[in-house]
Design an enzyme around this catalytic site. Structure first.
Site, mmCIF file in Angstrom:
data_model
loop_
_atom_site.group_PDB
_atom_site.id
_atom_site.type_symbol
_atom_site.label_atom_id
_atom_site.label_comp_id
_atom_site.label_asym_id
_atom_site.label_seq_id
_atom_site.Cartn_x
_atom_site.Cartn_y
_atom_site.Cartn_z
ATOM 1 N N SER A 104 0.966 -0.889 -0.278
ATOM 2 C CA SER A 104 -0.070 0.061 -0.003
ATOM 3 C C SER A 104 1.098 1.273 0.120
ATOM 4 O O SER A 104 0.782 2.244 -0.985
ATOM 5 C CB SER A 104 -1.016 0.042 1.276
ATOM 6 O OG SER A 104 -1.571 1.293 1.224
ATOM 7 N N PRO A 124 9.860 -8.129 7.564
ATOM 8 C CA PRO A 124 10.921 -9.102 7.918
ATOM 9 C C PRO A 124 12.293 -8.281 6.740
ATOM 10 O O PRO A 124 11.353 -8.760 5.051
ATOM 11 C CB PRO A 124 11.324 -10.043 7.329
ATOM 12 C CG PRO A 124 9.788 -10.174 6.831
ATOM 13 C CD PRO A 124 9.324 -9.445 7.532
ATOM 14 N N ASP A 126 14.839 -8.179 4.259
ATOM 15 C CA ASP A 126 15.348 -8.958 2.806
ATOM 16 C C ASP A 126 14.033 -9.420 2.377
ATOM 17 O O ASP A 126 14.495 -8.864 0.891
ATOM 18 C CB ASP A 126 15.857 -9.925 3.032
ATOM 19 C CG ASP A 126 16.986 -9.706 4.424
ATOM 20 O OD1 ASP A 126 18.058 -9.448 3.912
ATOM 21 O OD2 ASP A 126 16.632 -10.452 5.785
ATOM 22 N N HIS A 178 18.591 -11.160 7.735
ATOM 23 C CA HIS A 178 18.526 -9.958 8.928
ATOM 24 C C HIS A 178 17.980 -10.737 9.732
ATOM 25 O O HIS A 178 16.905 -10.843 10.135
ATOM 26 C CB HIS A 178 17.976 -8.996 8.792
ATOM 27 C CG HIS A 178 17.805 -7.648 10.322
ATOM 28 N ND1 HIS A 178 18.815 -7.775 10.957
ATOM 29 C CD2 HIS A 178 16.303 -7.350 10.519
ATOM 30 C CE1 HIS A 178 17.897 -6.951 12.436
ATOM 31 N NE2 HIS A 178 16.865 -6.238 11.618
#
Length: 319
Positions: A104, A124, A126, A178
């Site tokens: 969005s 997350p 990545d 990560h």
């Protein structure tokens, strides 16, 4: 692309976003800094508060509240907005709800006519950075995630405390996701060319100290979230560091999340943290660190987890 300048738009004025805004103002990195959030009263108050401090900034910066149309002539759009990570929740468990939020936001940014660089910090990270790249169709070098810049800083700090040197004197990297499958590249970690791993082993008589440092690095966020609800200072400073490298054309090598194109074992398409040259053209060159066989296996595992997770939200790429 348009002429490069120093206009930054921040989307998300929560703990991470407001800490990043403060870091950017105190460092004088941007000329114009725009904040967008649905909590408009908070944005207005933060803008007022930050502007009151700009007299002490090393260079002039104009902080203002904005809307998505302000992205049209932005050089850098930084997205920290998203559902927060709850105590005990992994970053990957956030994936579906934050991908929907990201979609969005990015649609609104692109609808403005935006032609700059994205820097993503929402988790997350990545997965979301790859989603933004594939959803917008922008070149990979212009869609960058915070990656393992913070994780690497945590590792450097913990090593420095053990060895009694400044964190900046430690050359050590966390790469990969990560998150829980990230890995410490002990085979390359050094202080003044001397192996950190070997030094720790010599000092303690075992390999346990290196593993302890890695685990404390990997799990730092969980500990902080449990104690105070979220992490924000460390990631805010990491974002400022990446922003500075872009806006000041610094040619710094940072472990940002970027799309692989055959590096590190032939992987392609996946986004994750690896050493990358960052300048005003974005994340322009991946540096392929030599990995031990064990490190390569851990890296491959990280890639597999990220690929499988991305596959689970691919359907959201469709309008």
């Amino acid at each position: 692309m348009k002429t490069f300048g120093k206009k930054v738009v921040l989307i998300g004025d929560g703990s991470v976003g407001s800490s990043y805004a403060f870091a950017m103002v105190t460092q004088g990195v941007a000329d114009e800094f725009v904040i967008i959030d649905i909590a408009k009263d908070k944005v207005k108050a933060d803008v007022q508060d930050l502007n009151h401090g700009t007299v002490h900034s090393p260079s002039p910066v104009d902080v203002k509240a904005g809307e998505y149309e302000d992205c049209k002539d932005a050089d850098l759009v930084v997205i920290t907005a998203g559902a927060p990570q709850k105590p005990g929740e992994t970053r990957l468990q956030l994936v579906e709800k934050n991908t929907k939020i990201m979609k969005s936001i990015v649609k609104s940014v692109m609808d403005s006519g935006f032609d700059g660089y994205f820097l993503i910090a929402a988790n997350p990270v990545d997965i979301l950075t790859r989603f933004v790249k594939e959803y917008t169709g922008l070149p990979a070098e212009r869609v960058i995630g915070s990656g393992t810049v913070l994780d690497s800083a945590r590792l450097q700090y913990l090593i420095s405390q053990e060895l009694g040197v400044a964190p900046s004197s430690v050359d050590a990297s966390i790469i990969g996701e990560h998150g829980d499958t990230e890995l410490a590249v002990w085979s390359q970690a050094n202080v003044a060319g001397i192996s950190v791993y070997d030094t720790l082993k010599e000092q303690t008589g075992s390999e346990a100290k290196a593993e302890e440092i890695y685990v404390n690095t990997r799990d730092a966020a969980y500990e902080i979230i449990q104690a105070k609800g979220s992490t924000y200072y460390g990631i805010a400073l990491a974002l400022m560091r990446i922003s500075k490298a872009i806006l000041n054309n610094e040619n710094n090598v940072l472990n940002v999340s970027i799309q692989l194109d055959g590096q590190y074992g032939g992987h392609k398409g996946v986004y994750l943290g690896v050493p990358t040259l960052v300048n005003q053209h974005g994340a322009v060159k991946i540096y392929e660190m030599p990995l031990s066989a064990e490190e390569q296996a851990l890296f491959d595992k990280s890639v597999k987890i990220l690929e499988d997770t991305f596959d689970s939200i691919k359907y959201l790429l469709e309008d």
